[in-house]
Structures are given as structure tokens and as C-alpha cells.
Design a protein around this motif. Structure first.
Motif, PDB file in Angstrom:
ATOM      1  N   SER A  61      35.474  42.706  38.697  1.00 41.52           N
ATOM      2  CA  SER A  61      34.212  42.088  39.106  1.00 41.52           C
ATOM      3  C   SER A  61      34.138  41.840  40.610  1.00 41.52           C
ATOM      4  N   SER A  62      35.282  41.927  41.275  1.00 38.34           N
ATOM      5  CA  SER A  62      35.335  41.818  42.736  1.00 38.34           C
ATOM      6  C   SER A  62      36.639  42.474  43.171  1.00 38.34           C
ATOM      7  N   PRO A  63      36.831  42.660  44.474  1.00 42.21           N
ATOM      8  CA  PRO A  63      38.092  43.268  44.931  1.00 42.21           C
ATOM      9  C   PRO A  63      39.335  42.431  44.596  1.00 42.21           C
ATOM     10  N   LYS A  64      39.159  41.138  44.313  1.00 44.40           N
ATOM     11  CA  LYS A  64      40.305  40.265  44.082  1.00 44.40           C
ATOM     12  C   LYS A  64      40.475  39.817  42.624  1.00 44.40           C
ATOM     13  N   VAL A  65      39.502  40.110  41.761  1.00 44.43           N
ATOM     14  CA  VAL A  65      39.538  39.574  40.396  1.00 44.43           C
ATOM     15  C   VAL A  65      39.085  40.614  39.382  1.00 44.43           C
ATOM     16  N   ARG A  66      39.744  40.567  38.226  1.00 43.45           N
ATOM     17  CA  ARG A  66      39.293  41.380  37.097  1.00 43.45           C
ATOM     18  C   ARG A  66      39.088  40.450  35.905  1.00 43.45           C
ATOM     19  N   ARG A  67      38.186  40.857  35.016  1.00 44.89           N
ATOM     20  CA  ARG A  67      37.851  40.055  33.846  1.00 44.89           C
ATOM     21  C   ARG A  67      38.201  40.851  32.603  1.00 44.89           C
ATOM     22  N   GLY A  68      38.876  40.199  31.662  1.00 40.80           N
ATOM     23  CA  GLY A  68      39.310  40.871  30.450  1.00 40.80           C
ATOM     24  C   GLY A  68      38.492  40.434  29.252  1.00 40.80           C
ATOM     25  N   PHE A  69      38.066  41.415  28.457  1.00 37.51           N
ATOM     26  CA  PHE A  69      37.296  41.124  27.255  1.00 37.51           C
ATOM     27  C   PHE A  69      37.710  42.082  26.153  1.00 37.51           C
ATOM     28  N   PRO A  81      43.264  37.170  38.646  1.00 34.86           N
ATOM     29  CA  PRO A  81      43.498  37.610  40.020  1.00 34.86           C
ATOM     30  C   PRO A  81      44.879  38.285  40.046  1.00 34.86           C
ATOM     31  N   PRO A  82      44.969  39.614  39.984  1.00 37.14           N
ATOM     32  CA  PRO A  82      46.262  40.306  39.826  1.00 37.14           C
ATOM     33  C   PRO A  82      47.318  39.927  40.857  1.00 37.14           C
ATOM     34  N   GLN A  83      46.917  39.511  42.044  1.00 38.50           N
ATOM     35  CA  GLN A  83      47.881  39.180  43.091  1.00 38.50           C
ATOM     36  C   GLN A  83      48.524  37.806  42.880  1.00 38.50           C
ATOM     37  N   ARG A  84      48.061  37.037  41.889  1.00 40.58           N
ATOM     38  CA  ARG A  84      48.590  35.697  41.622  1.00 40.58           C
ATOM     39  C   ARG A  84      49.538  35.710  40.428  1.00 40.58           C
ATOM     40  N   ASP A  85      50.290  34.638  40.256  1.00 41.14           N
ATOM     41  CA  ASP A  85      51.214  34.541  39.123  1.00 41.14           C
ATOM     42  C   ASP A  85      50.593  33.801  37.933  1.00 41.14           C
ATOM     43  N   TRP A  86      49.298  33.515  37.998  1.00 42.02           N
ATOM     44  CA  TRP A  86      48.596  32.837  36.918  1.00 42.02           C
ATOM     45  C   TRP A  86      47.374  33.645  36.482  1.00 42.02           C
ATOM     46  N   ILE A  87      46.869  33.303  35.303  1.00 43.40           N
ATOM     47  CA  ILE A  87      45.679  33.944  34.745  1.00 43.40           C
ATOM     48  C   ILE A  87      44.851  32.847  34.079  1.00 43.40           C
TER      49      ILE A  87
END
Length: 126
Positions: A61-69, A81-87
Motif C-alpha cells: 500500500s506504500s513503499p514502506k508497508v504491505r497489507r495482508g488479507f 512494515p517489512p523493515q521492522r521486527d514487528w507486525i
């Protein structure tokens, strides 16, 4: 341990440990994805186990975030945010009691004009 799933059950997940207090995001993207407000809790990726991950479709949805469904039933499940250690995991997807409570509203400057936020919790414009 907290468990949850999509509506059809093709995707199931398990989170180890207590759930951190969730927030409610009122940004335009979250409202369009979920149909209203997206309430989620941020958990360490290492504490999340997903069964049926092959049924999760990811949308950048943006260069920094993806949304899973869920690709089968369309249930919104994750904000990653794939670059982070949390979801972030959607609160509505958890089964049973979560033993946590909403603590913050974010992106309220973008909220829809058809509702008011009147629960007394803190509100961040962004």
C-alpha cells in the motif's frame, strides 16, 4: 497464547504472550482496506505463527508497508512494515477474549465525516 483466523478459516494465526494495547487507525488507506477503522495490535514477528500463509495475499500500500488479507474470503489480517521486527495484527480477527483494550486513535485528521470519536482515548492527528 492468542489465536485467530480469517472469516473462512483458510488462514489461522497464533500470537505468543500478552497482546499489547491496540490502536485504531483512521487514515484513508486503513478505512478503504477495512471498510471503517482498522484496529490492530503490534506484535513481534517472532511471536506470530501463521497456518495457511499460502492463502495470504500481500498488497504493497506504500513503499514502506504491505497489507495482508485472505485471498479466499478477503479478511484484513495484517499490516506489515517489512523493515521492522514487528507486525500489526487485526483485532477483529482474534478468537475469544484478547485481554487488552484500545489505547489510542491515530490519523484522526483523516477520519470519515460520518462518525465521531467519543470514547475519551487520546487522539493523534497523524
Amino acid at each position: 497464547m492468542h489465536e485467530g483466523s480469517c472469516q473462512c478459516g483458510a488462514v489461522r494465526f497464533r500470537v505468543k504472550g500478552a497482546l499489547p494495547p491496540p490502536n485504531a487507525c483512521h487514515c484513508t488507506m486503513c478505512r478503504k482496506q477495512s471498510g471503517h477503522v482498522f484496529a490492530s495490535t503490534e506484535v513481534k514477528k517472532a511471536d506470530l505463527a501463521v497456518t495457511g500463509a499460502e492463502h495470504v495475499t500481500w498488497y504493497a500500500s506504500s513503499p514502506k508497508v504491505r497489507r495482508g488479507f485472505c485471498a479466499r474470503c478477503g479478511s484484513s489480517l495484517f499490516w506489515d512494515p517489512p523493515q521492522r521486527d514487528w507486525i500489526a495484527v487485526a483485532m477483529g480477527a482474534f478468537d475469544g477474549p484478547t485481554q487488552t483494550a484500545l489505547h489510542l486513535h491515530i490519523f484522526v485528521a483523516d477520519k470519515g465525516d460520518y462518525y465521531e470519536i467519543a470514547d475519551g482515548l487520546p487522539q493523534n492527528a497523524q
